[in-house]
Design a protein around this motif. Structure first.
Motif, short mmCIF file in Angstrom:
data_model
loop_
_atom_site.label_atom_id
_atom_site.label_comp_id
_atom_site.label_asym_id
_atom_site.label_seq_id
_atom_site.Cartn_x
_atom_site.Cartn_y
_atom_site.Cartn_z
N CYS A 140 0.88 -1.19 0.00
CA CYS A 140 0.00 0.00 0.00
C CYS A 140 0.91 1.22 0.00
O CYS A 140 1.03 1.92 1.01
CB CYS A 140 -0.92 -0.01 1.21
N GLU A 163 -0.32 0.54 -5.30
CA GLU A 163 -1.29 1.43 -4.66
C GLU A 163 -2.61 1.34 -5.42
O GLU A 163 -2.67 1.64 -6.60
CB GLU A 163 -0.79 2.88 -4.65
N HIS A 164 -3.66 0.92 -4.71
CA HIS A 164 -4.96 0.69 -5.34
C HIS A 164 -5.75 1.98 -5.56
O HIS A 164 -6.55 2.08 -6.50
CB HIS A 164 -5.77 -0.28 -4.48
N ASP A 165 -5.53 2.98 -4.71
CA ASP A 165 -6.26 4.25 -4.81
C ASP A 165 -5.66 5.13 -5.90
O ASP A 165 -4.44 5.38 -5.91
CB ASP A 165 -6.22 4.97 -3.46
N ARG A 168 -3.83 8.49 -4.66
CA ARG A 168 -2.57 8.16 -3.97
C ARG A 168 -1.55 7.58 -4.94
O ARG A 168 -0.34 7.75 -4.75
CB ARG A 168 -2.85 7.20 -2.81
N GLU A 192 -1.33 -0.65 -9.82
CA GLU A 192 -2.57 -0.18 -9.20
C GLU A 192 -3.50 -1.36 -8.92
O GLU A 192 -4.68 -1.33 -9.21
CB GLU A 192 -3.26 0.83 -10.14
N ASP A 194 -5.40 -4.44 -6.59
CA ASP A 194 -6.03 -4.64 -5.29
C ASP A 194 -5.05 -5.47 -4.45
O ASP A 194 -4.75 -6.62 -4.78
CB ASP A 194 -7.35 -5.38 -5.45
N PRO A 214 -4.25 0.78 4.93
CA PRO A 214 -5.07 1.99 5.10
C PRO A 214 -5.56 2.11 6.53
O PRO A 214 -6.03 1.13 7.13
CB PRO A 214 -6.23 1.76 4.12
#
Length: 249
Positions: A140, A163-165, A168, A192, A194, A214
């Motif tokens: 993350c 980073e999935h978001d 960010r 990117e 999950d 997170p």
């Protein structure tokens, strides 16, 4: 001189305003969970000048002048001598008095000289005890502070920053661009995905994995200027423990 100019710039910023919706929620929740200790925690949370910001120097564009200024201003080296693993290549300083330097602006083609982060954020990075040549996953990774810190410790054979978001992720890419020289970029991959699916997608690929899952990010939301968004975030916090467990699995 450099530190004096930076300090003057920082002091011109408008003071942060506390979001009452968030503070009221914290009063109810944390006074119950922490008891009398909540009063001390509350004083720190509501006083940004008391927060401890570390100054992590970038070894790929080392700021010798700034380091001298830090010493003159009474800054001290962080953690050295107190932890079993603390590489000499990592240079991080902390002020003995409440003070925060401003962040450097992102400029394409110019490496930044330092990165600001909470001093405690370095503890999981150091606990990983990264060695040269190891394959490491930052699960993350956004906005990139711990990835930068890992690269101050050693030269990994392969660093995967995930980073999935979306927002960010953009910060992550910009952070890496701002701190890492081009030759080293070749051993870094950014994705990117999950994070909950990484283990099945790439089983037994990495020597070490950093999971900065997170979190509620209480300190930031306490000073949110959007009360409605802050209230929504408070509701979303309840789902975080399950997400954190799934990432670790």
């Amino acid at each position: 001189m450099m530190l004096t100019r930076l300090k003057a710039k920082s002091e011109r910023k408008v003071a942060k305003q506390i979001c009452k919706v968030v503070l009221d929620h914290f009063e109810k929740e944390y006074s119950r969970e922490l008891g009398d200790a909540w009063h001390t925690v509350r004083d720190i949370l509501t006083s940004p000048s008391c927060w401890q910001y570390a100054v992590l120097l970038n070894r790929f564009n080392y700021p010798f002048e700034l380091e001298k200024d830090l010493h003159l201003k009474g800054y001290h080296s962080l953690f050295q001598g107190s932890l079993p693993y603390y590489p000499k290549s990592m240079k991080c300083y902390l002020s003995r008095t409440p003070h925060r330097m401003p962040s450097e602006r992102h400029r394409i083609g110019n490496l930044k000289k330092y990165y600001l982060l909470n001093a405690a954020s370095l503890l999981p990075v150091l606990a990983l005890e990264l060695r040269d040549g190891e394959k490491v996953l930052d699960l993350c990774a956004g906005p990139g502070g711990k990835s930068i810190a890992l690269l101050q410790c050693a030269y990994p054979g392969y660093l995967h920053c995930n980073e999935h978001d979306g927002l960010r992720l953009r910060w992550l890419r910009q952070t890496l661009e701002s701190f890492i020289p081009q030759p080293l970029v070749n051993v870094i991959k950014v994705s990117e995905l999950d994070g909950r699916e990484m283990g099945d997608a790439q089983p037994e690929t990495f020597d070490k994995v950093l999971v900065d899952a997170p979190c509620s990010n209480d300190r930031s939301w306490l000073f949110s200027s959007d009360s409605q968004n802050a209230a929504c975030r408070i509701s979303q916090r309840r789902n975080l423990p399950l997400l954190q467990i799934e990432l670790l699995r």
